[in-house]
Design a protein around this motif. Structure first.
Motif, PDB file in Angstrom:
ATOM      1  N   THR A  36       0.783  -1.231   0.016  1.00  0.00           N
ATOM      2  CA  THR A  36      -0.063   0.030   0.125  1.00  0.00           C
ATOM      3  C   THR A  36       0.675   1.215   0.038  1.00  0.00           C
TER       4      THR A  36
ATOM      5  N   ASP B 229      -1.444  -0.560  -4.579  1.00  0.00           N
ATOM      6  CA  ASP B 229      -2.639  -0.545  -5.188  1.00  0.00           C
ATOM      7  C   ASP B 229      -3.619  -0.080  -4.403  1.00  0.00           C
TER       8      ASP B 229
ATOM      9  N   ALA C 223      -6.576   1.016  -9.121  1.00  0.00           N
ATOM     10  CA  ALA C 223      -5.912   1.299  -7.669  1.00  0.00           C
ATOM     11  C   ALA C 223      -6.975   2.127  -7.028  1.00  0.00           C
ATOM     12  N   ARG C 224      -6.973   2.041  -5.567  1.00  0.00           N
ATOM     13  CA  ARG C 224      -8.013   2.587  -4.788  1.00  0.00           C
ATOM     14  C   ARG C 224      -7.558   3.486  -3.836  1.00  0.00           C
ATOM     15  N   ALA C 225      -8.167   4.216  -3.442  1.00  0.00           N
ATOM     16  CA  ALA C 225      -7.659   5.485  -2.569  1.00  0.00           C
ATOM     17  C   ALA C 225      -8.529   5.555  -1.251  1.00  0.00           C
TER      18      ALA C 225
ATOM     19  N   ARG D  77      -4.675   5.597 -13.627  1.00  0.00           N
ATOM     20  CA  ARG D  77      -4.083   4.258 -13.923  1.00  0.00           C
ATOM     21  C   ARG D  77      -5.146   3.286 -13.714  1.00  0.00           C
TER      22      ARG D  77
ATOM     23  N   ALA E 120       1.991   9.676  -6.369  1.00  0.00           N
ATOM     24  CA  ALA E 120       1.372   8.256  -6.472  1.00  0.00           C
ATOM     25  C   ALA E 120       1.503   7.284  -7.472  1.00  0.00           C
TER      26      ALA E 120
ATOM     27  N   MET F 221       2.565   3.395  -7.413  1.00  0.00           N
ATOM     28  CA  MET F 221       1.945   2.227  -8.133  1.00  0.00           C
ATOM     29  C   MET F 221       2.975   1.465  -8.803  1.00  0.00           C
TER      30      MET F 221
ATOM     31  N   CYS G 282      -5.184   7.789  -9.186  1.00  0.00           N
ATOM     32  CA  CYS G 282      -5.947   6.305  -9.087  1.00  0.00           C
ATOM     33  C   CYS G 282      -6.790   6.323 -10.024  1.00  0.00           C
TER      34      CYS G 282
ATOM     35  N   VAL H 109     -12.974   6.352  -6.718  1.00  0.00           N
ATOM     36  CA  VAL H 109     -11.866   5.414  -6.286  1.00  0.00           C
ATOM     37  C   VAL H 109     -11.584   5.604  -4.637  1.00  0.00           C
TER      38      VAL H 109
END
Length: 358
Positions: A160, A218, A241-243, A238, A209, A213, A235, A264
């Motif tokens: 992460t 992710d 990917a989650r935030a 790309r 960020a 990645m 995020c 996201v």
């Protein structure tokens, strides 16, 4: 005899009225709170400053108060001290955040004995000596422990990321809590860590960020104020990917303006500035705030917790949500003690950070 009677009459009158007797150290009539100023660097960050202003506005509307947001500028620190003094001379209550501002207040609070000051998000090790100031310190490291547990459970790669604003003890306190939560979920987990160097440069946060990645992250958590908006954009760009946001329920800010960004953001680690400031103002009006004191609010007080919104419930599996709640209960009860960056030796902090390096 006449002189004695005059002195006796003056004493009786003084006892019968609290105003005008005793000077600064005696009992005085409390100045009624009608006008409140909220000082901040800038509104529009869709995070810490905005959510605090929401709480102040709500109190103003409900209690018939004149409230105003006074912005001194995100990159104009020379305006902080004069802005504070101007507000202190014009308003009954002045609300602000940050250690820099409270240091300015230390130099001038005696010039404004009738003004009430509320300082929030102050370092928990701060020693308050000003009698007309109420201070709230947030135990953010506790909320970040929950964030770390959640992020690691959602991660498919085991990596992460956290993008911080500046490499200062306040931001590192987020990081320390986050790392502990990640390691609680998986002792072998890795965390990509970056610092923007400020809180307004969203393009730089976006590039950081991307780099995280590239290291396999992710699930990315932003702790960089307005700059952190760039993490959300990365995020989206790309995909996959989650935030996790910070301070406010940041998904809510983008639901209408930018749904792709909103989608996201799984949740946010809240500092409940809106609820905190609303309650402080309400309690001040009722005479229930002990000015001259400091309180520390964390998971137990519901001040540093994850945003439990509909999207969080829809996207996070029930077992994970149950685990996060169980951990929160354990922190609140004291069964889990979360270490803080405040007072931590630099060597200990470096070891903690290096241990999770991808």
């Amino acid at each position: 005899m006449k002189k004695y009677l005059a002195v006796l009459l003056a004493a009786v009158l003084c006892l019968g009225s609290l105003s005008g007797c005793g000077g600064k150290n005696g009992a005085q009539e409390q100045k009624e709170i009608k006008k409140i100023a909220y000082l901040c660097s800038n509104l529009g960050d869709k995070s810490f400053n905005d959510v605090a202003w929401e709480g102040v506005k709500k109190a103003g509307e409900e209690f018939g108060l004149e409230v105003k947001a006074v912005e001194y500028g995100a990159d104009n620190k020379s305006r902080m001290e004069p802005t504070l003094q101007d507000a202190a001379g014009s308003y009954d209550m002045v609300i602000f955040s940050g250690n820099e501002m409270i240091e300015f207040l230390e130099k001038c609070y005696e010039d404004f004995p009738d003004t009430k000051f509320v300082a929030f998000d102050i370092d928990p090790v701060y020693e308050l000596t000003m009698p007309n100031v109420f201070v709230v310190a947030y135990l953010q490291h506790q909320g970040e422990f929950l964030t770390g547990v959640l992020a690691q459970r959602l991660s498919a790669s085991g990596v992460t990321g956290l993008v911080g604003g500046t490499e200062a003890v306040g931001i590192n306190d987020f990081l320390v809590g986050y790392i502990q939560g990640v390691q609680y979920a998986d002792p072998n987990a890795k965390v990509a860590i970056s610092y923007v160097g400020g809180f307004t440069d969203s393009p730089k946060a976006k590039e950081l960020a991307y780099l995280q990645m590239d290291q396999g992250a992710d699930v990315l958590h932003q702790v960089a104020g307005g700059a952190g908006l760039g993490v959300f954009e990365a995020c989206v760009d790309r995909g996959g990917a989650r935030a996790i946001g910070v301070d406010a329920d940041q998904r809510a800010y983008f639901l209408e303006s930018n749904p792709k960004v909103a989608d996201v953001i799984v949740t946010s680690m809240l500092k409940r500035n809106d609820v905190s400031l609303y309650n402080i103002i309400k309690d001040s009006l009722d005479g229930n705030i002990a000015f001259g004191t400091m309180e520390k609010w964390g998971v137990k007080q519901g001040a540093t917790v994850l945003a439990d919104n509909d999207y969080y419930r829809q996207t996070v599996p029930q077992p994970v949500r149950d685990e996060v709640q169980q951990v929160a209960d354990q922190i609140a009860s004291g069964a889990i003690t979360v270490k803080t960056a405040y007072g931590m030796e630099q060597e200990t902090f470096a070891q903690m950070r290096n241990a999770v390096k991808p």
